[in-house]
Design an enzyme around this catalytic site. Structure first.
Site, mmCIF file in Angstrom:
data_model
loop_
_atom_site.group_PDB
_atom_site.id
_atom_site.type_symbol
_atom_site.label_atom_id
_atom_site.label_comp_id
_atom_site.label_asym_id
_atom_site.label_seq_id
_atom_site.Cartn_x
_atom_site.Cartn_y
_atom_site.Cartn_z
ATOM 1 N N ASP A 26 0.812 -1.218 0.000
ATOM 2 C CA ASP A 26 0.000 0.000 0.000
ATOM 3 C C ASP A 26 0.841 1.261 0.000
ATOM 4 O O ASP A 26 0.327 2.349 -0.262
ATOM 5 C CB ASP A 26 -0.918 0.013 1.219
ATOM 6 C CG ASP A 26 -0.133 0.018 2.520
ATOM 7 O OD1 ASP A 26 0.925 -0.631 2.578
ATOM 8 O OD2 ASP A 26 -0.573 0.658 3.485
ATOM 9 N N ARG A 28 6.278 4.526 4.725
ATOM 10 C CA ARG A 28 6.019 4.565 6.168
ATOM 11 C C ARG A 28 6.070 3.170 6.788
ATOM 12 O O ARG A 28 6.386 2.186 6.126
ATOM 13 C CB ARG A 28 4.660 5.218 6.428
ATOM 14 C CG ARG A 28 3.460 4.431 5.941
ATOM 15 C CD ARG A 28 2.162 5.114 6.373
ATOM 16 N NE ARG A 28 0.987 4.410 5.899
ATOM 17 C CZ ARG A 28 0.055 4.929 5.108
ATOM 18 N NH1 ARG A 28 0.193 6.168 4.668
ATOM 19 N NH2 ARG A 28 -0.988 4.215 4.734
ATOM 20 N N GLU A 37 4.348 0.581 7.252
ATOM 21 C CA GLU A 37 3.182 -0.215 6.875
ATOM 22 C C GLU A 37 3.606 -1.185 5.778
ATOM 23 O O GLU A 37 3.930 -2.320 6.057
ATOM 24 C CB GLU A 37 2.029 0.687 6.432
ATOM 25 C CG GLU A 37 0.709 -0.053 6.326
ATOM 26 C CD GLU A 37 -0.484 0.902 6.349
ATOM 27 O OE1 GLU A 37 -1.565 0.458 5.971
ATOM 28 O OE2 GLU A 37 -0.316 2.077 6.751
ATOM 29 N N ASP A 43 -6.860 -2.763 -2.256
ATOM 30 C CA ASP A 43 -5.972 -2.009 -3.126
ATOM 31 C C ASP A 43 -5.536 -2.878 -4.306
ATOM 32 O O ASP A 43 -5.511 -2.441 -5.456
ATOM 33 C CB ASP A 43 -4.735 -1.553 -2.352
ATOM 34 C CG ASP A 43 -5.070 -0.805 -1.075
ATOM 35 O OD1 ASP A 43 -5.930 -1.289 -0.330
ATOM 36 O OD2 ASP A 43 -4.462 0.241 -0.814
ATOM 37 N N TRP A 91 -12.470 -5.804 0.342
ATOM 38 C CA TRP A 91 -11.121 -6.244 0.659
ATOM 39 C C TRP A 91 -11.035 -7.767 0.484
ATOM 40 O O TRP A 91 -10.288 -8.266 -0.357
ATOM 41 C CB TRP A 91 -10.743 -5.815 2.076
ATOM 42 C CG TRP A 91 -10.171 -4.432 2.155
ATOM 43 C CD1 TRP A 91 -8.874 -4.109 2.438
ATOM 44 C CD2 TRP A 91 -10.848 -3.180 1.936
ATOM 45 N NE1 TRP A 91 -8.696 -2.747 2.405
ATOM 46 C CE2 TRP A 91 -9.887 -2.146 2.111
ATOM 47 C CE3 TRP A 91 -12.148 -2.829 1.627
ATOM 48 C CZ2 TRP A 91 -10.210 -0.793 1.962
ATOM 49 C CZ3 TRP A 91 -12.481 -1.493 1.487
ATOM 50 C CH2 TRP A 91 -11.520 -0.493 1.650
ATOM 51 N N GLU A 126 -1.959 8.701 -1.916
ATOM 52 C CA GLU A 126 -2.913 7.824 -1.221
ATOM 53 C C GLU A 126 -4.275 8.481 -1.071
ATOM 54 O O GLU A 126 -5.303 7.829 -1.215
ATOM 55 C CB GLU A 126 -2.354 7.472 0.160
ATOM 56 C CG GLU A 126 -3.283 6.641 1.020
ATOM 57 C CD GLU A 126 -2.674 6.282 2.356
ATOM 58 O OE1 GLU A 126 -3.113 5.296 2.967
ATOM 59 O OE2 GLU A 126 -1.743 6.991 2.799
#
Length: 907
Positions: A487, A491, A493, A500, A552, A757
């Site tokens: 994603d 950062r 993550e 996505d 998702w 994003e």
């Protein structure tokens, strides 16, 4: 130096010719994991109507034929190996012969090698640093090395070596290697391969890929050395936003596993495998972590540590941890590699020894830094960021707990180079602090890292802003396809969020061949599915405890069906079928009334929509229908007629329930949002009368908002295609060209080189968006790329077509564009389109690959004015072009393979 990630065109040939031969969808792969591989190829020909009438494949080992398919009168450009199962650890050559419609033959050949098929063929043990026998952890040097709190928890990577004798010359040598962590191999002082961040990220508890390398050219009779550097990576390093002192999601210490197999001229074989005879120690790498960064102290370099003759008496024995090989699989997809070098475009001094470097492009990767005339012990710090603050300083607030900071300590040489090996950053700007003297653009190179999926598409048009948008989409894909579809690359993550991935997949597939990349990811999705059938929000599954979120978790059905539609490999569906049906059954059990309200987990809705709230039951139920539809279609392909009928009937009942529950008499969908209309329109849930009303409400909402979008992740991919499908391409083009907030153009106007994003990642009114979640390199909102290829350039396929066998060429000129062109590598061959406006005419050039059939919609307000290669199409059709219809704004033709040029009066 690498030159970039660009599309390779087909060869220029005089007649039908096969090219791009692949085994298991890879070019000349080493170490495939199946004894019955699929062999495939593409075709090129300048001859109109040309096609492959028959093909023949012959497979040989050591010059001896082991399988002959015989001549097959088929047009398909693939075949499954139909002979006896292949032999483990063996090199094969396959020869392809094709025959065209005129009876002419053409040949091509390629190679592949099998991996290790049988557990008893492994002689390896896992090895690691043994802290009990060797507590020596840090070398006795200056400990004033700068580290953040989290960096201080990261152990130094270990260096491993094994010296051995080869009694004879080398005929063939292969290394089969992997790690719990990250590894980089060397042999006799030379790096092995160009792969990065190996073995990549899978759910290590269930699946761990091993890589195969050819090292024949690196070994020789006599003393040889295998070496490896081992870091923590996803195995035991920081992953996601875990704020514990050290994450250890899979294990606590890195471990290495490698087996070298050397064949000699007399038929004998030497095997060198990881075991207690290996030795190890620390070296110049002081710490290395994917999120936190890397530190290298050149004063501690070990010399030619992986070369013969090296004195390793002060190295300690490696710990032998046994031989649990139950999770090993042969690497099924291309690894991460450096695919492009980006020279710095600007250096700004910010104080003594401190500079801000601009690469001009936001990437995922690392920096190669040249250091000149430093003194021993000089420390240089590199911090990475995507943006600059208003005062010109590096913006790092959006990194959250990721340090993204590298260090280099000089040994004092006149010229030194620093490039990390076990970290990756998302950045455009680099702050270099502590640099001796003046830093120039020649001293800094950005190195783009991502999974090396073959380039498949190319798009360009007359509008620089649209070209920049496509470039941003392109770089967003590269920066986030790092072993898994992540994603964000910057950062703390970098997780494989499922929505996505499924939303962006059609765009991704137009730009690159992502079949093996996503099929590998689906393997982790299958093992992460719960016993009840729910799918986690992220794959591989770490950090989050949520399962079964609408849009998702539906990646379980949407991704495999999309891959099948794009590439035509039925095996993807066979592998995915159990997870697909279990997922739909899970939702159905929890929602017997067919409105998906129960068991919705996180239920993020239309994530990051602007100023509206799409009804979550509407979104969930629409996706429930979509998953049932694709599961029914999959069952039909697999010959499961009863299941196909059952899931098809379920999908019909969900659609009926959707209309009853959410659609009023005027065709309004509950919530009255753009995404609320786009989902049922795109998924075919509305009857004809409600469909037309929904389109009117969608258009009315856009008009009411000054022709401005509100869509988030779930709706943005559908907006321009649905408007175009229902006769409102003018609105789609206005959204494409819009540079007001929110829009793609707004970010481009403010310097974006990747997809943001969130629409409000930065605004003139508020500055930077919420630092808790503000990536400037994402791909979800870039899913408009599919529309650029399919509608603007006009390359798509009919609803019942698989793998672009029946092409639909339907460009939609509009907006500010005066021309657009695109090329795409279908599984059969390359298709291309190029339209341009010339005074009062439009010209459309089309290339259809051999074996494909194309329905071409020539855009014109005067169908009787169309000419093809100078021949009027108003009357009888030329032999090669069959006119099948006329409409108010187009002439419809059907053609076979070849190049065609249509000219007509413009719209």
């Amino acid at each position: 130096m690498t030159t970039g990630w660009v599309l390779t065109d087909p060869p220029s040939v005089p007649a039908l010719t096969p090219y791009d031969l692949r085994c298991e969808h890879r070019v000349n792969p080493l170490g495939i994991g199946t004894a019955r591989p699929r062999l495939s190829w593409r075709l090129a020909s300048p001859v109109r109507g040309d096609r492959q009438e028959a093909f023949r494949v012959r497979l040989a080992r050591n010059g001896v034929q082991v399988w002959d398919s015989g001549w097959r009168s088929e047009q398909q450009t693939y075949v499954d190996h139909g002979g006896a199962p292949l032999t483990s650890q063996t090199d094969y050559v396959w020869r392809l012969e094709v025959r065209d419609s005129a009876g002419q033959h053409a040949e091509a050949s390629a190679t592949f090698a099998t991996g290790i098929f049988h557990a008893e063929e492994w002689e390896v043990h896992w090895i690691e640093h043994d802290y009990e026998t060797d507590p020596y952890f840090e070398p006795p040097v200056d400990r004033a090395e700068p580290r953040t709190v989290r960096q201080a928890t990261i152990a130094a990577p270990r260096y491993y070596r094994r010296s051995f004798e080869l009694p004879q010359p080398v005929v063939r040598a292969r290394v089969y290697a992997t790690a719990h962590g990250l590894y980089q191999l060397s042999a006799n002082g030379q790096r092995v391969g160009t792969d990065e961040l190996t073995p990549g990220w899978t759910d290590y508890r269930e699946r761990l890929a091993y890589q195969t390398y050819d090292v024949t050219h690196l070994l020789h009779e006599g003393e040889n050395v295998l070496g490896a550097v081992l870091g923590e990576g996803w195995w035991s390093g920081y992953v996601g936003w875990d704020t514990r002192s050290h994450a250890h999601h899979y294990g606590k210490k890195p471990q290495l596993l490698a087996q070298l197999v050397v064949d000699h001229p007399d038929g004998s074989r030497t095997v060198v495998a990881t075991d207690g005879r290996w030795v190890e120690r620390v070296g110049p790498l002081r710490f290395a972590d994917l999120l936190m960064g890397e530190s290298y102290d050149a004063r501690l370099e070990l010399g030619e540590w992986s070369s013969p003759g090296y004195d390793a008496t002060d190295w300690a024995p490696a710990g032998d941890m046994g031989a649990d090989l139950s999770t090993l699989i042969a690497a099924p997809t291309e690894p991460v590699r450096v695919t492009e070098d980006l020279p710095a475009v600007g250096v700004t001094p910010r104080g003594p020894g401190r500079f801000i470097v601009d690469l001009g492009q936001n990437i995922a990767g690392r920096v190669r830094l040249r250091i000149r005339n430093a003194s021993a012990g000089d420390r240089i710090r590199l911090r990475h960021g995507e943006m600059l603050e208003s005062d010109g300083e590096l913006y790092t607030a959006n990194l959250r707990t990721a340090d993204a900071t590298d260090y280099f300590v000089s040994a004092g040489a006149a010229e030194e180079f620093f490039e990390p090996i076990f970290t990756v950053h998302g950045f455009r700007y680099v702050e270099v602090d502590g640099y001796p003297g003046e830093l120039t653009v020649d001293d800094v190179t950005g190195r783009a890292l991502h999974s090396d999926t073959p380039v498949a598409g190319r798009f360009e048009c007359s509008d620089p802003g649209v070209n920049q948008l496509l470039s941003n989409i392109h770089w967003g894909q590269r920066g986030n396809f790092v072993s898994v579809p992540t994603d964000c690359p910057q950062r703390d993550e970098r997780l494989g969020w499922t929505a996505d991935a499924q939303i962006f997949l059609p765009t991704a597939a137009y730009q690159a061949d992502v079949l093996t990349f996503f099929d590998n990811w689906l393997g982790d999705l299958a093992v992460a599915q719960t016993d009840e059938g729910a799918i986690p929000d992220v794959i591989p599954h770490v950090i989050t405890g949520r399962h079964g979120t609408p849009a998702w978790a539906d990646a379980a059905t949407i991704v495999p069906w999309t891959l099948y539609r794009m590439y035509g490999d039925e095996r993807v569906l066979r592998s995915a079928w159990p997870a697909m049906r279990r997922w739909v059954d899970y939702v159905h059990r929890a929602n017997p009334d067919l409105i998906w309200r129960n068991r919705t987990s996180g239920h993020y809705g239309d994530w990051l929509q602007v100023g509206v709230r799409t009804d979550r039951d509407v979104l969930a139920t629409a996706y429930f229908a979509r998953s049932a539809e694709f599961t029914a279609a999959t069952a039909l392909v697999l010959g499961l007629e009863d299941e196909a009928a059952a899931y098809g009937e379920l999908r019909g009942r969900i659609a009926d329930a959707f209309v009853t529950e959410f659609v009023d008499a005027e065709g309004k969908v509950r919530g009255d949002t753009q995404t609320g209309y786009l989902l049922p329109l795109a998924f075919g849930l509305l009857p004809d009368e409600a469909e037309q009303a929904a389109v009117k409400h969608l258009v009315a909402d856009l008009e009411r908002r000054g022709r401005s979008l509100t869509t988030g992740f779930a709706g943005v991919a559908l907006l321009c295609p649905i408007l175009t499908r229902y006769g409102h391409a003018d609105l789609a083009y206005e959204l494409l060209h819009d540079d007001r907030y929110p829009s793609w153009g707004y970010s481009i106007k403010h310097g974006a080189t990747t997809i943001w994003e969130r629409w409000d990642g930065w605004t003139e009114q508020n500055g930077f968006g919420p630092v808790a979640m503000n990536s400037f390199n994402h791909y979800s909102l870039g899913s408009v790329g599919e529309w650029l290829y399919a509608d603007v350039a006009g390359i798509s396929q009919s609803p019942d077509s698989i793998a672009f066998q029946h092409l639909v060429i339907r460009p939609r000129p509009g907006g500010r564009l005066t021309w657009a062109q695109a090329s795409y590598n279908t599984p059969t061959g390359q298709v291309s389109t190029h339209w341009k406006l010339l005074d009062d005419e439009i010209q459309l050039d089309v290339v259809v690959p051999p074996g494909a059939v194309a329905t071409i919609h020539v855009p014109t307000a005067h169908p009787d004015s169309v000419r093809e290669s100078g021949v009027e199409l108003a009357g009888a059709s030329p032999v090669d072009v069959d006119v099948v219809g006329r409409a108010d704004n187009e002439l419809v033709c059907r053609v076979g393979s070849g190049r065609y040029t249509f000219t007509a009066r413009a719209l």
